[in-house]
Design a protein around this motif. Sequence first.
Motif, PDB file in Angstrom:
ATOM      1  N   SER A  49       8.515  13.264 -10.906  1.00  0.00           N
ATOM      2  CA  SER A  49       7.608  12.304 -11.537  1.00  0.00           C
ATOM      3  C   SER A  49       8.375  11.140 -12.147  1.00  0.00           C
ATOM      4  CB  SER A  49       6.781  13.011 -12.611  1.00  0.00           C
ATOM      5  OG  SER A  49       6.061  12.091 -13.393  1.00  0.00           O
ATOM      6  N   ILE A  56       2.047  13.140 -14.003  1.00  0.00           N
ATOM      7  CA  ILE A  56       1.711  14.559 -13.939  1.00  0.00           C
ATOM      8  C   ILE A  56       1.187  14.980 -15.310  1.00  0.00           C
ATOM      9  CG2 ILE A  56       3.364  15.138 -12.131  1.00  0.00           C
ATOM     10  CD1 ILE A  56       5.190  16.280 -14.309  1.00  0.00           C
ATOM     11  N   THR A  62      -0.285  22.229 -17.433  1.00  0.00           N
ATOM     12  CA  THR A  62       0.096  22.702 -16.107  1.00  0.00           C
ATOM     13  C   THR A  62       0.361  24.208 -16.104  1.00  0.00           C
ATOM     14  OG1 THR A  62       1.056  20.537 -15.598  1.00  0.00           O
ATOM     15  CG2 THR A  62       1.734  22.391 -14.216  1.00  0.00           C
ATOM     16  N   ASP A 103       1.453  21.989  -5.999  1.00  0.00           N
ATOM     17  CA  ASP A 103       2.454  21.233  -6.742  1.00  0.00           C
ATOM     18  C   ASP A 103       3.817  21.372  -6.080  1.00  0.00           C
ATOM     19  OD1 ASP A 103       0.782  20.402  -9.029  1.00  0.00           O
ATOM     20  OD2 ASP A 103       0.731  22.546  -9.490  1.00  0.00           O
TER      21      ASP A 103
END
Length: 203
Positions: A49, A56, A62, A103
């Motif tokens: 990222s 993200i 997450t 992911d």
Amino acid sequence: KPEDDIWMGFKSRGRYEVQQAQKLGVRIEEADPNDANLEKMYGLMKLTSDRNKFFIRDSKFTTAYWEKFRELGQLKLFFAWHEDDLLSGAVILTNGSLAWYKDGGSTRTKSNLMAARLLQWEAMKVLKQAGITTYDLGGVPSPTVQLESSMHGIYVFKTAYSKETTELMPTLELPLSKRYALWTRVESHWLRVYNLLAHNLWW
């Protein structure tokens, strides 16, 4: 399809890069999705990222949804290694006979080894052995605009695994307020500000 048919369905570039990664000693492991390994996975995502300047969710969000899928037995975690170097990782979610590449992340270390390419192929074989019949690599820009898209690199990576790209019906919006007309005019400006200043505020 039989494994050989899946392999021959890759574009030649995809097969070549898988074979190069194998020759150069990249190894793939299906890792236990324990807390320590999920932390490693998030670290790979954060590196990617920061490097490619895309958004993200934060670690708390997450890992929370990863843990939910882990509890259901619907999360698979794969890492690509070369010697002692962790190069790439992928989180894959499953439901019955379906699987989704959710992911991914990688380092810049030894990027010439094409570890992420081999990782996906080895993951496909594991999924097939587990009874998965459909593996969705996720969205790419339309082939008609991919050359101008900021996601061109993702398009090149994912479409190497298939000679055909499936185009789905686009998303449609149903306005529930007259104020929607205003939103269509200011949305692009709002998102530009969001990308620069306020990642956490949006969510």
